[in-house]
Design a protein around this motif. Structure first.
Motif, PDB file in Angstrom:
ATOM      1  N   GLU A  20       0.862  -1.178   0.000  1.00  0.00           N
ATOM      2  CA  GLU A  20       0.000   0.000   0.000  1.00  0.00           C
ATOM      3  C   GLU A  20       0.903   1.234   0.000  1.00  0.00           C
ATOM      4  O   GLU A  20       1.649   1.456   0.954  1.00  0.00           O
ATOM      5  N   GLN A  21       0.854   2.007  -1.075  1.00  0.00           N
ATOM      6  CA  GLN A  21       1.829   3.075  -1.233  1.00  0.00           C
ATOM      7  C   GLN A  21       1.369   4.087  -2.273  1.00  0.00           C
ATOM      8  O   GLN A  21       0.491   3.795  -3.096  1.00  0.00           O
ATOM      9  N   PRO A  22       1.944   5.286  -2.278  1.00  0.00           N
ATOM     10  CA  PRO A  22       1.738   6.203  -3.399  1.00  0.00           C
ATOM     11  C   PRO A  22       2.399   5.616  -4.650  1.00  0.00           C
ATOM     12  O   PRO A  22       3.207   4.686  -4.554  1.00  0.00           O
TER      13      PRO A  22
ATOM     14  N   VAL B 125      -2.632  -0.247  -4.192  1.00  0.00           N
ATOM     15  CA  VAL B 125      -1.897  -1.509  -4.167  1.00  0.00           C
ATOM     16  C   VAL B 125      -1.646  -1.906  -5.618  1.00  0.00           C
ATOM     17  O   VAL B 125      -2.570  -1.951  -6.428  1.00  0.00           O
ATOM     18  N   ILE B 126      -0.392  -2.163  -5.949  1.00  0.00           N
ATOM     19  CA  ILE B 126      -0.016  -2.572  -7.299  1.00  0.00           C
ATOM     20  C   ILE B 126       0.158  -4.087  -7.293  1.00  0.00           C
ATOM     21  O   ILE B 126       0.994  -4.626  -6.547  1.00  0.00           O
ATOM     22  N   GLU B 127      -0.629  -4.773  -8.100  1.00  0.00           N
ATOM     23  CA  GLU B 127      -0.537  -6.231  -8.198  1.00  0.00           C
ATOM     24  C   GLU B 127      -0.131  -6.624  -9.613  1.00  0.00           C
ATOM     25  O   GLU B 127      -0.712  -6.136 -10.588  1.00  0.00           O
TER      26      GLU B 127
ATOM     27  N   SER C 287      -5.444  -1.091  -7.257  1.00  0.00           N
ATOM     28  CA  SER C 287      -6.635  -1.131  -6.411  1.00  0.00           C
ATOM     29  C   SER C 287      -6.418  -0.264  -5.181  1.00  0.00           C
ATOM     30  O   SER C 287      -5.278   0.038  -4.813  1.00  0.00           O
ATOM     31  N   PRO C 288      -7.508   0.171  -4.536  1.00  0.00           N
ATOM     32  CA  PRO C 288      -7.360   1.023  -3.350  1.00  0.00           C
ATOM     33  C   PRO C 288      -6.669   0.286  -2.216  1.00  0.00           C
ATOM     34  O   PRO C 288      -6.734  -0.949  -2.099  1.00  0.00           O
ATOM     35  N   ALA C 289      -5.980   1.026  -1.370  1.00  0.00           N
ATOM     36  CA  ALA C 289      -5.418   0.435  -0.156  1.00  0.00           C
ATOM     37  C   ALA C 289      -6.555  -0.066   0.725  1.00  0.00           C
ATOM     38  O   ALA C 289      -7.664   0.479   0.712  1.00  0.00           O
ATOM     39  N   GLN C 290      -6.294  -1.097   1.469  1.00  0.00           N
ATOM     40  CA  GLN C 290      -7.337  -1.726   2.276  1.00  0.00           C
ATOM     41  C   GLN C 290      -7.953  -0.726   3.255  1.00  0.00           C
ATOM     42  O   GLN C 290      -7.261  -0.018   3.970  1.00  0.00           O
ATOM     43  N   GLY C 291      -9.278  -0.669   3.245  1.00  0.00           N
ATOM     44  CA  GLY C 291      -9.999   0.211   4.155  1.00  0.00           C
ATOM     45  C   GLY C 291     -10.033   1.663   3.732  1.00  0.00           C
ATOM     46  O   GLY C 291     -10.589   2.495   4.453  1.00  0.00           O
ATOM     47  N   GLU C 292      -9.455   1.995   2.580  1.00  0.00           N
ATOM     48  CA  GLU C 292      -9.433   3.383   2.117  1.00  0.00           C
ATOM     49  C   GLU C 292     -10.351   3.565   0.913  1.00  0.00           C
ATOM     50  O   GLU C 292     -10.481   2.659   0.078  1.00  0.00           O
TER      51      GLU C 292
END
Length: 496
Positions: free
Chosen positions: A191-193, A485-487, A458-463
């Motif tokens: 989870e990052q910019p 989140v980059i997957e 995708s968005p960071a968890q809970g954001e």
């Protein structure tokens, strides 16, 4: 015989008590068919001293006090304040801010007619413009008259000769995209910019054309160590010559081979040698470099960041783009921009991002270099003219859902891309349209294709991702800081 248009002035008790000359207002000529519009200058002076709010009286004034005029509300961006005035005062709004008479244009057709006029193509001598332009009104963006025309022709000609718009240079962009993908592989699952390497890759493309310099995308920390790169990305050194640009120019002078120019700087130095005795040439070159690097990096980077934000927020749109890429682009390869018709939905998404965010809502201000008629109104010499481009992008006359993110705005019924949309002006319009428009389009297309081919965002968890612009940035509509989140995407079946 039709009467000549005249300047009309409204005197108020406040003006009568001062020695300051009354300022000319925009008025239709006698005998014209132009319908009367409420003027921002007809009310008693005291009415202009009331704060702007949602209930502005149509008879109130935005003329203000002598010398000061009516200053904008410092807590609200100026483009937002003009939005509130448009339903009341129409498509052409006069507002005296300080000693400057400003005319805001709030309609696509009006803007298109105004920006086609040579007398409205100059830039005002704002102090900030001079500061950005290496200390004076030089370079491309902020210069005027013969200098502007010369610099614009030179930049367009040299950038094309150096490969802008050609397959050979597009391969440079594709190599940067490949390096960018390699760097993003190191950031998956976090989870990052967005990693800094995105800005480095975009900067490299412009810097390659301008100064033949490349910073490895895999080493973005170099930006914090290299004064040259840091100065460009943070704009330090954009005033005056600066140590950074002096070092770059010295290196180019020492290694210049007139028979084999490497980049735009070399080409300009060769031209300088042919025009010995002409003053300010080196200052002009510095201003041109800053114009190209800052404008070419900031705008493209901001649009890619906006695009990734919207794709992460709307996963169904992202998935549709990825399916299209999977079907049309072989794995581990990229399309050239001339093949973009194979990816009509991606093209629609990119254009819709441009439209919905309106990166530069005001564009860059113009000034009337002489008295000019516009739609029956006389614009006096010296009037600042500001096209409100965001109105074009939010006009229900052109867009079915102007305030919603909808890539279908740019699709024909058969699913093909519709590139002939009236009211779409992300790079400006008229004589001052962006010099780097063609390069920016290729960069955005290639970088997004490469990233979406290999990753899902995708968005960071809970954001919850928000698409509100960053209120701390006063000129451009840039996204607020966000995390994703980059997957890495798994291999998928390709089109046979």
């Amino acid at each position: 015989m039709t009467s000549q248009p005249k300047r009309m002035m409204t005197l108020s008790p406040g003006w009568a008590q001062t020695n300051a000359p009354p300022l000319p207002l925009l008025v239709p000529p006698k005998g014209s068919n132009t319908p009367p519009r409420p003027s921002l200058t007809r009310a008693p002076l005291h009415a202009a001293q009331q704060p702007l709010d949602d209930n502005i009286d149509p008879e109130s004034s935005i003329w203000g006090l002598p010398i000061l005029g009516k200053l904008p509300d410092s807590s609200t961006r100026l483009d937002e304040q003009v939005k509130k005035l448009r339903p009341i005062y129409g498509d052409i709004i006069t507002w005296r801010i300080g000693s400057r008479v400003n005319v805001f244009l709030c309609n696509y057709e009006v803007i298109k007619r105004a920006m086609a006029k040579l007398k409205l193509s100059d830039r005002p001598d704002f102090h900030t413009y001079g500061a950005i332009g290496s200390g004076s009104m030089l370079g491309i963006i902020f210069s005027n008259g013969a200098l502007w025309q010369k610099n614009r022709r030179f930049a367009l000609h040299q950038l094309r000769d150096l490969g802008m718009g050609k397959t050979c240079f597009e391969e440079v962009i594709q190599r940067e995209a490949g390096c960018l993908v390699q760097d993003y592989m190191k950031h998956t699952g976090k989870e990052q910019p967005l990693p800094l390497s995105l800005g480095v890759a975009i900067l490299n493309v412009v810097w390659k054309l301008v100064g033949d310099i490349i910073c490895p995308a895999q080493k973005p920390d170099r930006v914090n160590e290299d004064r040259q790169l840091k100065a460009i990305l943070t704009r330090t050194g954009s005033s005056g010559h600066g140590v950074v640009l002096q070092e770059v120019l010295k290196d180019h002078k020492d290694t210049l081979d007139p028979s084999h120019p490497r980049d735009l700087i070399d080409q300009y130095l060769i031209q300088m040698d042919h025009n010995k005795g002409v003053t300010q040439q080196e200052q002009d070159l510095c201003a041109m470099i800053i114009n190209l690097l800052v404008a070419g990096t900031d705008t493209t980077l901001s649009i890619v960041r906006w695009a990734i934000l919207y794709l992460a927020k709307y996963p169904e749109v992202q998935a549709r783009v990825q399916r299209e890429i999977d079907q049309e682009v072989p794995r581990d390869s990229l399309l050239f921009y001339c093949e973009r018709n194979k990816l009509p939905y991606l093209e629609a998404v990119i254009h819709e991002v441009h439209r919905i965010v309106s990166l530069s809502p005001f564009g860059t201000a113009h000034v009337a270099s002489a008295d000019t008629m516009l739609d029956g109104y006389l614009i006096p010499k010296g009037t600042v003219v500001v096209p409100h481009l965001e109105f074009c992008h939010k006009d229900s006359q052109f867009w079915d859902q102007p305030n919603e993110f909808n890539p279908d705005h740019f699709l024909n019924p058969d699913g093909s891309f519709n590139n002939r949309r009236e009211g779409f002006v992300p790079f400006g319009i008229g004589r001052r349209v962006c010099v780097g428009e063609g390069l920016a389009k290729v960069e955005i297309f290639v970088f997004l294709t490469a990233l979406l081919q290999n990753f899902t965002f995708s968005p960071a968890q809970g954001e919850t991702l928000v698409t509100e612009r960053d209120s701390d940035v006063l000129v451009m509509n840039t996204p607020k800081p966000y995390r994703v989140v980059i997957e890495e995407r798994q291999s998928v079946k390709r089109k046979e």
